[in-house]
Design a protein around this motif. Structure first.
Motif, PDB file in Angstrom:
ATOM      1  N   ARG A 146      43.185  48.735  33.203  1.00  0.00           N
ATOM      2  CA  ARG A 146      44.014  49.330  34.289  1.00  0.00           C
ATOM      3  C   ARG A 146      43.874  48.450  35.566  1.00  0.00           C
ATOM      4  O   ARG A 146      44.752  48.026  36.304  1.00  0.00           O
ATOM      5  CB  ARG A 146      44.005  50.752  34.476  1.00  0.00           C
ATOM      6  CG  ARG A 146      44.368  51.697  33.188  1.00  0.00           C
ATOM      7  CD  ARG A 146      44.620  52.993  33.752  1.00  0.00           C
ATOM      8  NE  ARG A 146      43.297  53.617  34.166  1.00  0.00           N
ATOM      9  CZ  ARG A 146      42.481  54.107  33.225  1.00  0.00           C
ATOM     10  NH1 ARG A 146      42.822  54.247  32.094  1.00  0.00           N
ATOM     11  NH2 ARG A 146      41.400  54.517  33.755  1.00  0.00           N
ATOM     12  N   GLU A 147      42.600  47.957  35.824  1.00  0.00           N
ATOM     13  CA  GLU A 147      42.314  47.419  37.141  1.00  0.00           C
ATOM     14  C   GLU A 147      42.989  46.140  37.046  1.00  0.00           C
ATOM     15  O   GLU A 147      43.515  45.503  38.058  1.00  0.00           O
ATOM     16  CB  GLU A 147      40.806  47.158  37.077  1.00  0.00           C
ATOM     17  CG  GLU A 147      40.402  46.467  38.288  1.00  0.00           C
ATOM     18  CD  GLU A 147      38.959  45.861  38.258  1.00  0.00           C
ATOM     19  OE1 GLU A 147      38.581  45.253  39.426  1.00  0.00           O
ATOM     20  OE2 GLU A 147      38.287  46.426  37.427  1.00  0.00           O
ATOM     21  N   SER A 185      39.551  51.835  32.321  1.00  0.00           N
ATOM     22  CA  SER A 185      39.596  51.705  33.578  1.00  0.00           C
ATOM     23  C   SER A 185      39.673  50.045  34.038  1.00  0.00           C
ATOM     24  O   SER A 185      40.408  49.508  35.079  1.00  0.00           O
ATOM     25  CB  SER A 185      38.579  52.211  34.521  1.00  0.00           C
ATOM     26  OG  SER A 185      38.590  53.683  34.247  1.00  0.00           O
ATOM     27  N   ARG A 193      43.293  53.983  38.738  1.00  0.00           N
ATOM     28  CA  ARG A 193      43.020  55.322  38.503  1.00  0.00           C
ATOM     29  C   ARG A 193      41.495  55.363  37.953  1.00  0.00           C
ATOM     30  O   ARG A 193      41.248  55.739  36.778  1.00  0.00           O
ATOM     31  CB  ARG A 193      43.679  56.148  37.540  1.00  0.00           C
ATOM     32  CG  ARG A 193      45.382  56.299  38.266  1.00  0.00           C
ATOM     33  CD  ARG A 193      46.161  57.097  37.224  1.00  0.00           C
ATOM     34  NE  ARG A 193      45.947  56.784  36.150  1.00  0.00           N
ATOM     35  CZ  ARG A 193      46.944  55.625  35.356  1.00  0.00           C
ATOM     36  NH1 ARG A 193      47.695  54.739  36.273  1.00  0.00           N
ATOM     37  NH2 ARG A 193      46.688  55.328  34.051  1.00  0.00           N
ATOM     38  N   PHE A 194      40.563  54.474  38.570  1.00  0.00           N
ATOM     39  CA  PHE A 194      39.342  54.071  37.747  1.00  0.00           C
ATOM     40  C   PHE A 194      38.502  55.159  37.622  1.00  0.00           C
ATOM     41  O   PHE A 194      38.403  56.127  38.590  1.00  0.00           O
ATOM     42  CB  PHE A 194      38.608  53.050  38.877  1.00  0.00           C
ATOM     43  CG  PHE A 194      37.646  52.281  38.132  1.00  0.00           C
ATOM     44  CD1 PHE A 194      37.896  51.029  37.511  1.00  0.00           C
ATOM     45  CD2 PHE A 194      36.343  52.750  38.174  1.00  0.00           C
ATOM     46  CE1 PHE A 194      37.089  50.117  37.159  1.00  0.00           C
ATOM     47  CE2 PHE A 194      35.435  51.900  37.241  1.00  0.00           C
ATOM     48  CZ  PHE A 194      35.621  50.516  36.858  1.00  0.00           C
ATOM     49  N   ASP A 195      38.080  55.204  36.262  1.00  0.00           N
ATOM     50  CA  ASP A 195      37.271  56.549  35.885  1.00  0.00           C
ATOM     51  C   ASP A 195      35.903  55.928  35.208  1.00  0.00           C
ATOM     52  O   ASP A 195      36.093  55.102  34.112  1.00  0.00           O
ATOM     53  CB  ASP A 195      38.073  57.245  34.949  1.00  0.00           C
ATOM     54  CG  ASP A 195      37.298  58.484  34.610  1.00  0.00           C
ATOM     55  OD1 ASP A 195      35.876  58.767  34.867  1.00  0.00           O
ATOM     56  OD2 ASP A 195      37.832  59.503  33.943  1.00  0.00           O
ATOM     57  N   ARG A 196      34.648  56.115  35.808  1.00  0.00           N
ATOM     58  CA  ARG A 196      33.582  55.578  35.153  1.00  0.00           C
ATOM     59  C   ARG A 196      33.138  56.136  33.800  1.00  0.00           C
ATOM     60  O   ARG A 196      32.317  55.851  33.008  1.00  0.00           O
ATOM     61  CB  ARG A 196      32.314  55.953  36.188  1.00  0.00           C
ATOM     62  CG  ARG A 196      32.287  55.350  37.506  1.00  0.00           C
ATOM     63  CD  ARG A 196      31.007  56.033  38.285  1.00  0.00           C
ATOM     64  NE  ARG A 196      31.189  55.154  39.896  1.00  0.00           N
ATOM     65  CZ  ARG A 196      30.585  53.730  39.858  1.00  0.00           C
ATOM     66  NH1 ARG A 196      30.057  53.245  38.967  1.00  0.00           N
ATOM     67  NH2 ARG A 196      30.637  53.463  40.960  1.00  0.00           N
ATOM     68  N   ARG A 197      33.855  57.247  33.417  1.00  0.00           N
ATOM     69  CA  ARG A 197      33.746  57.940  32.127  1.00  0.00           C
ATOM     70  C   ARG A 197      34.546  57.019  31.173  1.00  0.00           C
ATOM     71  O   ARG A 197      34.386  57.208  29.888  1.00  0.00           O
ATOM     72  CB  ARG A 197      33.954  59.294  32.106  1.00  0.00           C
ATOM     73  CG  ARG A 197      32.981  60.060  33.011  1.00  0.00           C
ATOM     74  CD  ARG A 197      33.591  61.543  33.202  1.00  0.00           C
ATOM     75  NE  ARG A 197      35.082  61.487  34.085  1.00  0.00           N
ATOM     76  CZ  ARG A 197      35.718  62.642  34.291  1.00  0.00           C
ATOM     77  NH1 ARG A 197      35.388  63.577  34.200  1.00  0.00           N
ATOM     78  NH2 ARG A 197      36.903  62.397  35.047  1.00  0.00           N
ATOM     79  N   ASP A 198      35.384  56.324  31.542  1.00  0.00           N
ATOM     80  CA  ASP A 198      36.269  55.478  30.737  1.00  0.00           C
ATOM     81  C   ASP A 198      36.439  53.899  31.269  1.00  0.00           C
ATOM     82  O   ASP A 198      37.426  53.684  31.843  1.00  0.00           O
ATOM     83  CB  ASP A 198      37.687  55.984  30.669  1.00  0.00           C
ATOM     84  CG  ASP A 198      38.626  55.118  29.648  1.00  0.00           C
ATOM     85  OD1 ASP A 198      38.064  54.509  28.876  1.00  0.00           O
ATOM     86  OD2 ASP A 198      39.776  55.307  29.955  1.00  0.00           O
ATOM     87  N   ARG A 253      41.028  50.450  43.110  1.00  0.00           N
ATOM     88  CA  ARG A 253      40.284  51.582  42.497  1.00  0.00           C
ATOM     89  C   ARG A 253      41.230  52.742  42.313  1.00  0.00           C
ATOM     90  O   ARG A 253      41.405  53.528  41.499  1.00  0.00           O
ATOM     91  CB  ARG A 253      39.160  51.916  43.238  1.00  0.00           C
ATOM     92  CG  ARG A 253      38.397  53.269  42.685  1.00  0.00           C
ATOM     93  CD  ARG A 253      37.232  53.719  43.628  1.00  0.00           C
ATOM     94  NE  ARG A 253      36.126  54.503  42.916  1.00  0.00           N
ATOM     95  CZ  ARG A 253      35.150  54.168  42.385  1.00  0.00           C
ATOM     96  NH1 ARG A 253      34.993  52.708  41.808  1.00  0.00           N
ATOM     97  NH2 ARG A 253      34.327  55.129  41.776  1.00  0.00           N
ATOM     98  N   ARG A 254      42.100  53.017  43.233  1.00  0.00           N
ATOM     99  CA  ARG A 254      43.351  54.027  43.438  1.00  0.00           C
ATOM    100  C   ARG A 254      44.455  53.612  42.661  1.00  0.00           C
ATOM    101  O   ARG A 254      44.786  54.374  41.860  1.00  0.00           O
ATOM    102  CB  ARG A 254      43.794  54.205  44.743  1.00  0.00           C
ATOM    103  CG  ARG A 254      44.973  55.109  45.116  1.00  0.00           C
ATOM    104  CD  ARG A 254      44.603  56.664  44.487  1.00  0.00           C
ATOM    105  NE  ARG A 254      43.352  57.131  45.125  1.00  0.00           N
ATOM    106  CZ  ARG A 254      43.219  57.710  46.520  1.00  0.00           C
ATOM    107  NH1 ARG A 254      44.639  58.091  46.887  1.00  0.00           N
ATOM    108  NH2 ARG A 254      42.411  58.388  47.088  1.00  0.00           N
TER     109      ARG A 254
END
Length: 259
Positions: A179-180, A176, A167-172, A163-164
């Motif tokens: 990137r994960e 996310s 840079r996980f973002d629920r709005r994207d 998650r870190r």
């Protein structure tokens, strides 16, 4: 101390007497106190104590150290299953394990923890500096925890690390998740390096990394029921993302023996 630790007061000798009994300061160990900011959530207070203990250990251990394991996760700001982590480090010299005593803040108590040198021969090595503290980088820490820690601890730690790192973002969610998967690919490459070198636990680490989920904190496999007899330092306070991991496990079956 750097500005990142500005709430931490390092006191020695007679200086301790000047704040002894002051309710705005709490004793960490002989020669060290933490300024208590007052009205903050209980989990945040425990987090502050954990970070303060690491910073004090860095000041007081008279040898070159690199913080690892539970301490590395705390320094990197990654939530973990253990709410009151030991202070763990690697170094090139012997060190006799010691203790940080319990910390009493008002009517709350943070149990004591060990300060210990971790000895291991492992090909995965990555060291950085965070807030003035020498620490394993989060990639290395994640791979080693996935290989060596109990399944629940490993799954939570790697999920939160992903998650870190992503840079996980629920709005994207689409971005996310992309990137994960890139972060997962890098972790799997690191695990593969360990496998090629014959390092212990890399097969298990691969399964943990594949199962971890940065989006909700829930791993894509079963996580075990907590040991009701487990020591207080491991189960007293839960940060919310970690609680999500636990709730996701209710009602599932046992972990395979090869985990």
């Amino acid at each position: 101390m750097s500005n990142a630790w500005q709430d931490l007061r390092i006191l020695t000798g007679n200086d301790w007497r000047s704040v002894h009994g002051d309710p705005s300061c709490v004793r960490l160990r002989r020669g060290a106190a933490l300024s208590d900011p007052g009205a903050i959530p209980l989990w945040k207070r425990w987090q502050d104590v954990a970070l303060a203990r690491i910073a004090v250990a860095h000041e007081q251990i008279r040898q070159s150290v690199v913080f690892c394991g539970e301490s590395a996760l705390a320094i990197h700001g990654v939530p973990q299953w253990i709410s009151n982590p030991d202070v763990e480090f690697t170094s090139g010299r012997a060190y006799t394990a010691s203790w940080f005593p319990r910390v009493d803040i008002g009517d709350q108590c943070v149990p004591r923890v060990r300060v210990r040198r971790v000895t291991r021969k492992h090909p995965l090595r990555g060291v950085g500096n965070v807030r003035g503290l020498p620490v394993e980088d989060l990639w290395t820490t994640s791979a080693l925890i996935a290989a060596m820690r109990p399944p629940l601890e490993a799954l939570v730690a790697v999920s939160m690390a992903l998650r870190r790192l992503s840079r996980f973002d629920r709005r994207d969610l689409a971005g996310s998740r992309a990137r994960e998967e890139e972060a997962r690919r890098i972790l799997l490459e690191l695990v593969a390096q360990g496998e090629d070198a014959g390092a212990y636990g890399m097969g298990r680490a691969r399964r943990v990394v594949l199962a971890a989920d940065a989006g909700t904190g829930r791993g894509r496999l079963w996580t075990p029921q907590p040991d009701s007899g487990n020591e207080a330092r491991r189960i007293h306070v839960r940060a919310d993302p970690v609680a999500q991991v636990w709730r996701s496990a209710v009602g599932a079956g046992p972990v395979p023996r090869d985990w």
